[in-house]
Enzyme design. Structure first.
Site, short mmCIF file in Angstrom:
data_model
loop_
_atom_site.label_atom_id
_atom_site.label_comp_id
_atom_site.label_asym_id
_atom_site.label_seq_id
_atom_site.Cartn_x
_atom_site.Cartn_y
_atom_site.Cartn_z
N GLU A 81 29.55 68.24 10.60
CA GLU A 81 28.81 68.94 11.64
C GLU A 81 28.15 67.99 12.64
O GLU A 81 27.68 68.42 13.69
CB GLU A 81 27.74 69.84 10.99
CG GLU A 81 28.34 71.04 10.28
CD GLU A 81 27.32 71.85 9.49
OE1 GLU A 81 26.19 71.35 9.30
OE2 GLU A 81 27.66 72.97 9.08
N GLU A 112 35.55 63.31 -11.10
CA GLU A 112 34.19 62.77 -11.04
C GLU A 112 33.92 61.76 -12.16
O GLU A 112 32.91 61.06 -12.14
CB GLU A 112 33.16 63.89 -11.11
CG GLU A 112 33.07 64.60 -12.45
CD GLU A 112 31.94 65.62 -12.47
OE1 GLU A 112 31.09 65.51 -13.35
OE2 GLU A 112 31.93 66.50 -11.60
#
Length: 272
Positions: A81, A112
């Site tokens: 953004e 992960e």
């Protein structure tokens, strides 16, 4: 290492399956209300990290977010953004997630748990001492993130983190930790809820404050935003009209020509 992982503690609520829809919503909302207060307690930590980031960005460095699962996705959202909102290059704020871009939409099993891939992913961007890396993990125990920060520390790269467990391995690894203690989730262990909200709030603060410090806001307006859709073009026209006193048609004409709100405002003020 012993520490209390409050994000995994039992919910304060029992028999969720027996609650009415209204009761579920009310109780989730009750818990959500506590998050901004938890973030408030971490403001000094957030400020410390931002004070490290801004000089790096001003000298041409970059900000990296690195995480897994929900935490990784939140970092990618914030990074993605920044270009449309503040007009910065896509390589200024970069989000990385365990498992790569496919993991944005679909979980990649065991990604992960890697203790090497995080550093490999950062090296794909030629990470250097000019950059800052923020590890994001609600649990504070994600190997992908911790090992990446370990390597950054060893190579003289500034590190921060956003986590929700005090005394976690991640908090102890980062040079500038941000620890937001939100407590047990409404659904036990579902850290996409309060912990995720806390991480999103902190990310908003970091990127917005950094961009303001970089001069990407004029007054309170996003004058460097990308005019990438009709809503933003209309917002840009209104900004130009307010700053210059021009008519809508003249503001629109100049904006269509120069493609940037700041440039139009500066041009008009220069001509006065």
């Amino acid at each position: 290492m012993n520490f209390t992982k409050t994000t995994e503690a039992d919910s304060y609520y029992e028999h969720l399956e027996n609650m009415s829809v209204g009761a579920i919503l009310s109780n989730i909302n009750k818990e959500d209300k506590t998050v901004p207060y938890a973030v408030e307690k971490a403001l000094p930590q957030i400020e410390n990290l931002i004070n490290e980031i801004v000089p790096k960005l001003k000298s041409g460095g970059r900000l990296f977010y690195i995480g897994a699962g929900t935490s990784g996705r939140l970092g990618i959202v914030d990074a993605s953004e920044c270009p449309p909102t503040f007009g910065v290059d896509h390589n200024v704020v970069i989000g990385l997630i365990a498992g790569g871009d496919i993991a944005i939409r679909k979980a990649v099993e065991f990604a992960e748990d890697s203790t090497t891939q995080g550093w490999v992913d950062l090296n794909g961007y030629q990470i250097s001492k000019n950059d800052v890396v923020i590890g994001i993990a609600a649990s504070g125990t994600t190997p992908y993130v911790i090992s990446a920060l370990d390597q950054c520390n060893a190579h003289g790269i500034t590190t921060g983190c956003i986590t929700c467990n005090e005394g976690s391995p991640l908090a102890l690894t980062a040079q500038f930790p941000i620890v937001v203690i939100v407590g047990p989730e409404f659904v036990t262990g579902s850290s996409r809820m309060k912990a995720g909200t806390a991480q999103k709030l902190v990310l908003n603060m970091i990127s917005t404050t950094c961009m303001i410090q970089l001069g990407k806001i004029k007054g309170n307006k996003m004058v460097d935003m990308q005019l990438s859709n009709e809503k933003l073009i209309e917002r840009g026209i209104q900004m130009v009209m307010k700053e210059t006193g021009l008519s809508q048609s003249d503001a629109q004409s100049l904006l269509e020509k120069h493609k940037n709100v700041r440039d139009v405002i500066n041009l008009f003020q220069k001509d006065e």
